[in-house]
Motif scaffolding. Sequence first.
Motif, PDB file in Angstrom:
ATOM      1  N   ALA A  23       3.544   6.470  -1.808  1.00  0.00           N
ATOM      2  CA  ALA A  23       2.383   6.884  -2.613  1.00  0.00           C
ATOM      3  C   ALA A  23       2.000   5.784  -3.610  1.00  0.00           C
ATOM      4  N   GLU A  24       2.994   5.171  -4.215  1.00  0.00           N
ATOM      5  CA  GLU A  24       2.723   4.064  -5.146  1.00  0.00           C
ATOM      6  C   GLU A  24       1.930   2.961  -4.461  1.00  0.00           C
ATOM      7  N   GLY A  25       2.367   2.611  -3.265  1.00  0.00           N
ATOM      8  CA  GLY A  25       1.692   1.545  -2.511  1.00  0.00           C
ATOM      9  C   GLY A  25       0.257   1.921  -2.190  1.00  0.00           C
ATOM     10  N   ALA A  26       0.062   3.170  -1.767  1.00  0.00           N
ATOM     11  CA  ALA A  26      -1.292   3.619  -1.408  1.00  0.00           C
ATOM     12  C   ALA A  26      -2.201   3.582  -2.634  1.00  0.00           C
ATOM     13  N   LYS A  27      -1.624   3.908  -3.793  1.00  0.00           N
ATOM     14  CA  LYS A  27      -2.431   3.965  -5.024  1.00  0.00           C
ATOM     15  C   LYS A  27      -2.927   2.592  -5.468  1.00  0.00           C
ATOM     16  N   THR A  28      -2.316   1.533  -4.963  1.00  0.00           N
ATOM     17  CA  THR A  28      -2.759   0.193  -5.363  1.00  0.00           C
ATOM     18  C   THR A  28      -4.095  -0.185  -4.711  1.00  0.00           C
ATOM     19  N   VAL A  29      -4.511   0.629  -3.733  1.00  0.00           N
ATOM     20  CA  VAL A  29      -5.752   0.303  -3.005  1.00  0.00           C
ATOM     21  C   VAL A  29      -6.946   0.959  -3.701  1.00  0.00           C
ATOM     22  N   ASN A  30      -7.891   0.132  -4.096  1.00  0.00           N
ATOM     23  CA  ASN A  30      -9.099   0.626  -4.766  1.00  0.00           C
ATOM     24  C   ASN A  30      -9.847   1.587  -3.864  1.00  0.00           C
ATOM     25  N   GLY A  31     -10.239   2.715  -4.421  1.00  0.00           N
ATOM     26  CA  GLY A  31     -11.019   3.678  -3.635  1.00  0.00           C
ATOM     27  C   GLY A  31     -10.162   4.733  -2.965  1.00  0.00           C
ATOM     28  N   ALA A  32      -8.830   4.611  -3.114  1.00  0.00           N
ATOM     29  CA  ALA A  32      -7.945   5.608  -2.492  1.00  0.00           C
ATOM     30  C   ALA A  32      -7.461   6.597  -3.552  1.00  0.00           C
ATOM     31  N   LEU A 129      12.360   0.159  -0.471  1.00  0.00           N
ATOM     32  CA  LEU A 129      11.272   0.742  -1.265  1.00  0.00           C
ATOM     33  C   LEU A 129      10.045  -0.160  -1.236  1.00  0.00           C
ATOM     34  N   ASP A 130      10.260  -1.471  -1.200  1.00  0.00           N
ATOM     35  CA  ASP A 130       9.129  -2.399  -1.050  1.00  0.00           C
ATOM     36  C   ASP A 130       8.428  -2.175   0.290  1.00  0.00           C
ATOM     37  N   GLN A 131       9.233  -1.949   1.336  1.00  0.00           N
ATOM     38  CA  GLN A 131       8.631  -1.684   2.655  1.00  0.00           C
ATOM     39  C   GLN A 131       7.824  -0.384   2.625  1.00  0.00           C
ATOM     40  N   CYS A 132       8.335   0.580   1.886  1.00  0.00           N
ATOM     41  CA  CYS A 132       7.612   1.854   1.742  1.00  0.00           C
ATOM     42  C   CYS A 132       6.279   1.621   1.037  1.00  0.00           C
ATOM     43  N   ARG A 133       6.310   0.831  -0.036  1.00  0.00           N
ATOM     44  CA  ARG A 133       5.067   0.531  -0.762  1.00  0.00           C
ATOM     45  C   ARG A 133       4.072  -0.165   0.172  1.00  0.00           C
ATOM     46  N   ALA A 134       4.583  -1.095   0.967  1.00  0.00           N
ATOM     47  CA  ALA A 134       3.713  -1.826   1.905  1.00  0.00           C
ATOM     48  C   ALA A 134       3.114  -0.864   2.935  1.00  0.00           C
ATOM     49  N   LEU A 135       3.912   0.084   3.379  1.00  0.00           N
ATOM     50  CA  LEU A 135       3.422   1.065   4.358  1.00  0.00           C
ATOM     51  C   LEU A 135       2.287   1.883   3.756  1.00  0.00           C
ATOM     52  N   GLY A 136       2.474   2.354   2.526  1.00  0.00           N
ATOM     53  CA  GLY A 136       1.429   3.138   1.864  1.00  0.00           C
ATOM     54  C   GLY A 136       0.167   2.329   1.665  1.00  0.00           C
ATOM     55  N   LYS A 137       0.359   1.087   1.270  1.00  0.00           N
ATOM     56  CA  LYS A 137      -0.791   0.204   1.040  1.00  0.00           C
ATOM     57  C   LYS A 137      -1.570  -0.010   2.354  1.00  0.00           C
ATOM     58  N   GLN A 138      -0.821  -0.307   3.425  1.00  0.00           N
ATOM     59  CA  GLN A 138      -1.477  -0.551   4.725  1.00  0.00           C
ATOM     60  C   GLN A 138      -2.247   0.681   5.204  1.00  0.00           C
ATOM     61  N   LEU A 139      -1.642   1.842   5.001  1.00  0.00           N
ATOM     62  CA  LEU A 139      -2.296   3.078   5.453  1.00  0.00           C
ATOM     63  C   LEU A 139      -3.611   3.267   4.699  1.00  0.00           C
ATOM     64  N   ALA A 140      -3.565   3.090   3.368  1.00  0.00           N
ATOM     65  CA  ALA A 140      -4.793   3.263   2.574  1.00  0.00           C
ATOM     66  C   ALA A 140      -5.820   2.185   2.923  1.00  0.00           C
ATOM     67  N   GLU A 141      -5.348   0.964   3.129  1.00  0.00           N
ATOM     68  CA  GLU A 141      -6.271  -0.136   3.458  1.00  0.00           C
ATOM     69  C   GLU A 141      -6.950   0.100   4.807  1.00  0.00           C
ATOM     70  N   SER A 142      -6.236   0.764   5.713  1.00  0.00           N
ATOM     71  CA  SER A 142      -6.830   0.993   7.039  1.00  0.00           C
ATOM     72  C   SER A 142      -8.064   1.886   6.925  1.00  0.00           C
ATOM     73  N   LEU A 143      -8.181   2.623   5.814  1.00  0.00           N
ATOM     74  CA  LEU A 143      -9.369   3.457   5.600  1.00  0.00           C
ATOM     75  C   LEU A 143     -10.524   2.656   5.053  1.00  0.00           C
ATOM     76  N   ILE A 144     -10.181   1.663   4.260  1.00  0.00           N
ATOM     77  CA  ILE A 144     -11.215   0.892   3.564  1.00  0.00           C
ATOM     78  C   ILE A 144     -11.880  -0.076   4.538  1.00  0.00           C
ATOM     79  N   GLN A 145     -11.055  -0.651   5.450  1.00  0.00           N
ATOM     80  CA  GLN A 145     -11.581  -1.698   6.341  1.00  0.00           C
ATOM     81  C   GLN A 145     -12.586  -1.139   7.348  1.00  0.00           C
TER      82      GLN A 145
END
Length: 145
Positions: A23-32, A129-145
């Motif tokens: 969730a932390e990773g996903a939250k780093t993505v603007n618009g998510a 935990l870093d990998q988890c953050r990266a996973l969340g970030k990638q998932l959220a970014e896949s929506l933005i792209q």
Amino acid sequence: MLKVLVLYYSQTGNTEKMAKAVAEGAKTVNGAQVELAYFAEAEDLAGFDAIAVGTPTYHHDMPIDIKMLFEEAAARNVSLKGKPAATFGSYGWSGEAPKFVVEIMKNKFEMKVAKSPLLCKYAPDPATLDQCRALGKQLAESLIQ
Ligand SMILES: Cc1cc2nc3c(=O)[nH]c(=O)nc-3n(C[C@H](O)[C@H](O)[C@H](O)COP(=O)(O)O)c2cc1C
């Protein structure tokens, strides 16, 4: 705002730690807009644009809560078609549960699961935990792209 759900089950806190990092990773993505949840109603799933599910493995299976959620979603014809999705979870020795969830997501709901599950033996270390953050970030970014 694009809505990301990080839904998890955890008995002893290991998958919960992973879920918080996803969730932390996903939250780093603007618009998510990210919701971290231990429980969701089947109908609520349709209101999210992307869904990550965290599940530990108990008795070579996923917990009944996760299984029931997807069975109810199927019974109520909740459409999750095309939604980006990811799975993760802590395990001890076999770790099947997140893989089973991927099968359900892909085969029953036609969700877009880009990556194989992120698995972690027992408690996550800082690198995991870093990998988890990266996973969340990638998932959220896949929506933005
Ligand atoms: C009763 C019991 C059954 C378990 N069965 C499995 C299993 O079949 N396969 C496996 O990989 N791990 C198994 N485990 C290990 C858990 O998956 C592991 O402890 C995990 O870290 C629990 O995650 P949680 O803290 O998120 O609940 C089992 C643990 C317990 C206590």
